[in-house]
Design a protein around this motif. Structure first.
Motif, PDB file in Angstrom:
ATOM      1  N   ALA A   1      16.637  10.068 -51.644  1.00 40.22           N
ATOM      2  CA  ALA A   1      16.956   9.842 -53.057  1.00 40.22           C
ATOM      3  C   ALA A   1      15.951  10.543 -53.952  1.00 40.22           C
ATOM      4  O   ALA A   1      14.781  10.675 -53.617  1.00 40.22           O
ATOM      5  N   SER A   2      16.476  10.995 -55.070  1.00 33.63           N
ATOM      6  CA  SER A   2      15.649  11.669 -56.060  1.00 33.63           C
ATOM      7  C   SER A   2      15.983  11.082 -57.423  1.00 33.63           C
ATOM      8  O   SER A   2      17.052  10.503 -57.610  1.00 33.63           O
ATOM      9  N   THR A   3      15.079  11.241 -58.375  1.00 30.94           N
ATOM     10  CA  THR A   3      15.386  10.766 -59.730  1.00 30.94           C
ATOM     11  C   THR A   3      16.371  11.718 -60.414  1.00 30.94           C
ATOM     12  O   THR A   3      16.920  11.397 -61.444  1.00 30.94           O
ATOM     13  N   LYS A   4      16.568  12.902 -59.816  1.00 29.63           N
ATOM     14  CA  LYS A   4      17.429  13.895 -60.469  1.00 29.63           C
ATOM     15  C   LYS A   4      18.628  14.266 -59.617  1.00 29.63           C
ATOM     16  O   LYS A   4      18.539  14.301 -58.393  1.00 29.63           O
ATOM     17  N   ASP A   5      19.691  14.614 -60.301  1.00 29.54           N
ATOM     18  CA  ASP A   5      20.882  15.108 -59.623  1.00 29.54           C
ATOM     19  C   ASP A   5      20.625  16.554 -59.174  1.00 29.54           C
ATOM     20  O   ASP A   5      19.809  17.251 -59.774  1.00 29.54           O
ATOM     21  N   ILE A   6      21.347  16.998 -58.144  1.00 22.33           N
ATOM     22  CA  ILE A   6      21.139  18.379 -57.687  1.00 22.33           C
ATOM     23  C   ILE A   6      21.636  19.393 -58.732  1.00 22.33           C
ATOM     24  O   ILE A   6      21.216  20.527 -58.744  1.00 22.33           O
ATOM     25  N   MET A   7      22.555  18.965 -59.598  1.00 24.05           N
ATOM     26  CA  MET A   7      23.142  19.817 -60.650  1.00 24.05           C
ATOM     27  C   MET A   7      23.785  21.080 -60.049  1.00 24.05           C
ATOM     28  O   MET A   7      24.229  21.066 -58.921  1.00 24.05           O
ATOM     29  N   ASP A   8      23.776  22.144 -60.844  1.00 25.15           N
ATOM     30  CA  ASP A   8      24.419  23.391 -60.408  1.00 25.15           C
ATOM     31  C   ASP A   8      23.436  24.158 -59.525  1.00 25.15           C
ATOM     32  O   ASP A   8      22.431  24.672 -60.012  1.00 25.15           O
TER      33      ASP A   8
ATOM     34  N   TYR B   1      18.613  28.420 -62.808  1.00 26.92           N
ATOM     35  CA  TYR B   1      17.528  27.449 -62.692  1.00 26.92           C
ATOM     36  C   TYR B   1      17.953  26.025 -63.018  1.00 26.92           C
ATOM     37  O   TYR B   1      17.128  25.180 -63.279  1.00 26.92           O
ATOM     38  N   LEU B   2      19.271  25.797 -63.046  1.00 27.85           N
ATOM     39  CA  LEU B   2      19.722  24.461 -63.445  1.00 27.85           C
ATOM     40  C   LEU B   2      19.596  23.456 -62.299  1.00 27.85           C
ATOM     41  O   LEU B   2      19.376  22.281 -62.526  1.00 27.85           O
ATOM     42  N   GLY B   3      19.735  23.944 -61.076  1.00 27.35           N
ATOM     43  CA  GLY B   3      19.771  23.032 -59.933  1.00 27.35           C
ATOM     44  C   GLY B   3      18.395  22.637 -59.437  1.00 27.35           C
ATOM     45  O   GLY B   3      17.376  23.219 -59.811  1.00 27.35           O
ATOM     46  N   GLU B   4      18.385  21.630 -58.570  1.00 27.47           N
ATOM     47  CA  GLU B   4      17.141  21.205 -57.944  1.00 27.47           C
ATOM     48  C   GLU B   4      16.763  22.204 -56.855  1.00 27.47           C
ATOM     49  O   GLU B   4      17.587  22.562 -56.002  1.00 27.47           O
ATOM     50  N   MET B   5      15.507  22.611 -56.859  1.00 24.42           N
ATOM     51  CA  MET B   5      15.077  23.637 -55.917  1.00 24.42           C
ATOM     52  C   MET B   5      15.217  23.194 -54.464  1.00 24.42           C
ATOM     53  O   MET B   5      15.582  23.988 -53.597  1.00 24.42           O
TER      54      MET B   5
ATOM     55  N   SER C   1      27.257  21.548 -73.658  1.00 25.58           N
ATOM     56  CA  SER C   1      25.951  20.915 -73.518  1.00 25.58           C
ATOM     57  C   SER C   1      24.908  22.001 -73.285  1.00 25.58           C
ATOM     58  O   SER C   1      25.117  22.895 -72.484  1.00 25.58           O
ATOM     59  N   PHE C   2      23.780  21.910 -74.012  1.00 26.84           N
ATOM     60  CA  PHE C   2      22.715  22.907 -73.829  1.00 26.84           C
ATOM     61  C   PHE C   2      22.158  22.826 -72.409  1.00 26.84           C
ATOM     62  O   PHE C   2      21.801  23.817 -71.804  1.00 26.84           O
ATOM     63  N   VAL C   3      22.032  21.596 -71.919  1.00 28.49           N
ATOM     64  CA  VAL C   3      21.345  21.386 -70.645  1.00 28.49           C
ATOM     65  C   VAL C   3      22.281  21.609 -69.458  1.00 28.49           C
ATOM     66  O   VAL C   3      21.941  22.313 -68.516  1.00 28.49           O
ATOM     67  N   LEU C   4      23.481  21.010 -69.539  1.00 26.56           N
ATOM     68  CA  LEU C   4      24.368  21.068 -68.383  1.00 26.56           C
ATOM     69  C   LEU C   4      25.249  22.307 -68.366  1.00 26.56           C
ATOM     70  O   LEU C   4      25.826  22.645 -67.347  1.00 26.56           O
ATOM     71  N   ARG C   5      25.365  22.953 -69.514  1.00 21.46           N
ATOM     72  CA  ARG C   5      26.192  24.171 -69.635  1.00 21.46           C
ATOM     73  C   ARG C   5      27.667  23.893 -69.353  1.00 21.46           C
ATOM     74  O   ARG C   5      28.357  24.713 -68.761  1.00 21.46           O
ATOM     75  N   THR C   6      28.097  22.693 -69.658  1.00 19.95           N
ATOM     76  CA  THR C   6      29.507  22.340 -69.465  1.00 19.95           C
ATOM     77  C   THR C   6      30.001  21.738 -70.777  1.00 19.95           C
ATOM     78  O   THR C   6      29.192  21.309 -71.598  1.00 19.95           O
TER      79      THR C   6
END
Lengths: 523, 310
Positions: free
Chosen positions: A31-38, A44-48, B84-89
């Motif tokens: 578990a992480s505090t952040k979503d993996i995102m894109d 650079y949006l996703g988790e490394m 969204s600026f952050v999510l780009r969606t």
């Protein structure tokens, strides 16, 4: 208040019974505090850590600062250092079945270069001239200058990792990708935004397949809940650098519980305070030197960081490449600090606690990001240290964006400076001194030697002579130490808390990656 | 009559929403961070002067304030809340995806709160022993006074970790909604209990109750047939107005329980200075307040025919 709640949660955990971890389907719950995102590897949006699971580099960075073959089985560098020829493995496929070859490498690098502005932090971006396909499994990279960290930067987590050309949209990746087909040991099977992501083993993987069947990346934004989930056995691991997942109190609480194991990496990144030479008071080198002598680092490392980090005498950890350099160090010496301030004209009037000079009080401002629990406590200790020598330090904790805004305006006397750790240090770190949005840039603005510092950085990055480069680094680090622009505090370490049923837990060279592929459950 | 009133109320909502949208837009413009710089930074683009100028142009930030507001409003009227600026969606998609989770949590919380508050109010009113009334109120108000993030952690530890009755967090497992809903409902049970009990007590002192008693009706019959009916309209307003507050107030709990709702979305938008997202969130919550206000008024009119003549 947060601290009280944190202590309370830990207390509850210590009182509680142990609960067996779940290990159904040979699946690891992280578990992480952040979503993996894109997780598009070129953005650079996703988790490394998630990007690293799916996408792989040409070469792998090693602990000793060198690189090992990876997707490229070998390479040749031309005599002038401006051309790199990579011979690729011929048994690698993207997880969508597409072959990994020289053409895929070219398309990927070209896609990254089509978005140069986004990668300005990385020196290599502006050095690449051309990518040429020599044959199906050979590709050549030509550079404008013999940029020495080329291989290291090709090996970092982003942006030079490879995604299947079939995932491109209109031949590009900068505006998004269709899916995440990489060559790595894992593939993203399911992603529920802000809830969880499931990674399963890539059936086409060319290397040693992971022992686990899958890894589920849960998102738990609250750190206390994260610890409770670990306690219950809903998750089996918390992994994080510099207090972003867990703090030392929790780490120690879990260390003493039989069911859990804890592990700390070798010192990785540098934590320092940067002194702004472009501000009226800290412009004076005597003041900066006085502040260097005033900080009791041993107290910080023991008292706040509970010895979880190593005391730093120099800006870069001596274990980083080119950084084992003898430079001027400042040991805690309040008397010397007082003498320097007096010499600078800052005098302590009788009965007063704050020094003055021509009716101006010696008041300084330290700003920090409130997301980092340790930074506040360190700041308070420094405040107390400064008080001893007649310096008033006001501390402003701001949430990240406000903190960054202040950083960019240069509206601070002191700020934290964290390096990125291996393999980015020292090349990428010193290279970023020249970026205006960084605290280092702002803090160095007032130095007379600034132009020379930049010249040294320019030279060392493109020097082909190893000895000359080491000499440039030495001069740079000596200059920064003499100018007393950084107060090195400690070298941070990555911490993991995990269920004892999990084995093979370790670290990658970069603190931002997690080697899930080496982990398994105890039989 | 009702139709005309409804039309009037709906028409009234238009200028109100316009005002709210303007205030929201104006206030967010006062935030010191430059949205262009924020947008660059979240994409890890180094905010150089040229990059900022380019982004300002791209986001239309180089236009005068009023023009920007009008073009934003025009887009909003076409249900386009921007990216969204952050999510780009698209913001709308993000909100729409997160809203059901919050509505679900709010609904369960509401039901739990209402059932508990009503039952407790009846116990308080019907009990012949005054200390029971005092004890119930005392305990409830104590729970109300405790900060809910603290209670949330306590509940997770006890009910999820120790007793293994519920999952710690998330929405995947069945029964996951109960812990966050119970935590949230504690503050509302106290509020509703006070409202319902107060309104019913007032009714209990009315002459009709005295006469009903004289007619030989039992207390339960009096409460069920008369007191409840008369006490309802006054409590309904406050309870109804608490629903949008409930939806807007899940922020902290959503964060602790990793609940993927709009509260969490809002928190991360604020932290990341994601202006389009914050603006849309404000509009959504404002709209909820207005709609519920209107619905409650209509319901009140239905229940109390006297109001129709005003």
């Amino acid at each position: 208040m947060k601290k009280v709640v944190g202590l309370f949660a830990i207390l509850l955990m210590l009182l509680s019974l142990s609960v067996n971890a779940k290990r159904e389907n040979n699946e690891l719950d992280y578990a992480s505090t952040k979503d993996i995102m894109d997780i598009n590897p070129h953005l650079y949006l996703g988790e490394m850590a998630a990007q690293n699971m799916v996408f792989e580099p040409l070469v792998l960075n090693r602990e000793d600062g060198g690189v090992s073959p990876f997707l490229a089985k070998r390479w040749e560098v031309s005599a002038d250092g401006k051309s790199y020829r990579f011979y690729l493995r011929d048994d690698v496929y993207f997880n969508d079945g597409e072959k990994f070859n020289a053409q895929a490498v070219k398309l990927n690098i070209d896609a990254v270069l089509a978005n140069k502005a986004r990668h300005a932090w990385m020196g290599l971006i502006n050095e690449i001239n051309q990518v040429n396909v020599i044959d199906a499994d050979t590709v050549e990279l030509t550079l404008y200058h013999p940029y020495y960290p080329t291989l290291t930067e090709l090996g970092v987590t982003r942006p030079f990792r490879f995604i299947s050309p079939k995932s491109f949209i209109h031949g590009q990746t900068k505006d998004g990708v269709k899916d995440y087909a990489g060559t790595g040991p894992w593939m993203l099977a399911e992603h529920k935004k802000n809830q969880y992501a499931r990674f399963v083993v890539n059936p086409h993987y060319w290397g040693k397949k992971p022992a686990l069947n899958s890894v589920v990346w849960h998102v738990i934004p609250d750190r206390q809940t994260l610890l409770l989930a670990l306690q219950k056995g809903d998750i089996q691991m918390i992994f994080g650098a510099d207090g972003d997942m867990t703090d030392m109190e929790a780490y120690q609480a879990f260390s003493s519980k039989g069911q859990f194991a804890t592990l700390m990496s070798a010192p990785i990144a540098s934590r320092a305070i940067v002194l702004n030479s472009n501000r009226p008071i800290t412009h004076d080198i005597f003041v900066r030197q006085a502040l260097e002598y005033a900080v009791n680092k041993a107290d910080i490392v023991t008292g706040v960081l509970n010895d979880s980090e190593t005391l730093a005498g120099t800006l870069m950890s001596p274990s980083a490449p080119y950084s084992d350099v003898k430079v001027k160090t400042y040991h805690y010496n309040p008397d010397k600090a007082r003498a320097l301030l007096t010499q600078a004209g800052w005098l302590l009037p009788a009965g007063q606690t704050v020094r003055v000079k021509e009716d101006e009080r010696l008041t300084l401002l330290l700003s920090y990001d409130t997301n980092n629990a340790a930074e506040k406590e360190i700041a308070e200790l420094i405040q107390d240290n400064f008080k001893q020598i007649g310096v008033e330090l006001s501390i402003i904790g701001e949430e990240k964006q406000a903190f960054l805004d202040r950083q960019k305006r240069g509206d601070f006397d002191l700020q934290y400076s964290l390096s990125w750790g291996k393999p980015y240090d020292p090349a990428s770190f010193v290279s970023s001194f020249r970026v205006p949005a960084h605290a280092d840039y702002q803090a160095q603005l007032g130095l007379a030697s600034r132009a020379y510092i930049y010249k040294l950085i320019d030279d060392l990055l493109i020097s082909t002579d190893e000895i000359a480069r080491q000499a440039d680094y030495r001069e740079l680090f000596e200059l920064l130490a003499d100018e007393a622009i950084y107060i090195p505090l400690s070298y941070s370490r990555t911490k993991v808390i995990y269920d004892r049923q999990v084995t093979g837990v370790g670290f990658n060279v970069s603190q931002y990656e997690i080697p899930f592929e080496k982990m398994s459950f105890r039989p | 009559m009702m139709k005309r009133y409804l039309m009037q109320r709906l028409l009234m909502m238009i200028p109100l929403m316009l005002m709210i949208s303007f205030i929201a837009f104006f206030m967010l413009n006062l935030v010191p961070s430059d949205p262009a710089e924020v947008a660059l930074r979240v994409s890890n683009i180094v905010p150089t002067d040229e990059a900022i100028a380019l982004m300002r142009h791209e986001l239309g930030l180089d236009k005068p304030f009023l023009l920007r507001y009008l073009s934003w409003l025009w887009q909003v009227l076409h249900l386009d809340f921007g990216q969204s600026f952050v999510l780009r969606t698209p913001v709308l998609g993000e909100l729409a995806a997160a809203l059901p989770a919050t509505l679900y949590l709010a609904f369960v919380t509401f039901v739990i709160s209402l059932v508990c508050a009503f039952s407790l109010a009846l116990i308080c009113l019907m009990t012949k022993t005054p200390w029971i009334d005092q004890l119930v109120r005392g305990v409830i108000f104590l729970l109300m006074a405790l900060p809910n993030y603290w209670l949330a952690l306590l509940f997770i530890w006890f009910f999820a970790v120790q007793l293994d009755l519920f999952p710690v967090s998330g929405l995947q497992e069945s029964g996951a909604v109960f812990l966050p809903a119970i935590t949230l409902s504690l503050s509302y049970i106290g509020l509703y209990l006070r409202l319902i009990r107060g309104a019913m007590l007032t009714q209990m002192q009315q002459p009709y109750v005295f006469y009903a008693k004289a007619r030989g009706l039992s207390s339960w019959q009096i409460i069920r047939r008369h007191v409840l009916r008369n006490a309802l309209p006054t409590t309904l307003v406050s309870i109804g107005m608490s629903i949008p507050a409930l939806i807007a107030g899940t922020v902290v709990i959503e964060n602790i329980f990793a609940w993927p709702g709009i509260g969490r979305l809002c928190i991360s938008a604020i932290m990341g200075r994601d202006l389009p997202m914050i603006q849309a969130y404000i509009l959504l919550i404002a709209l909820l307040f207005l709609v519920f206000n209107c619905l409650i008024d209509l319901l009140q009119m239905k229940l109390d025919p006297r109001l129709r003549h005003h």
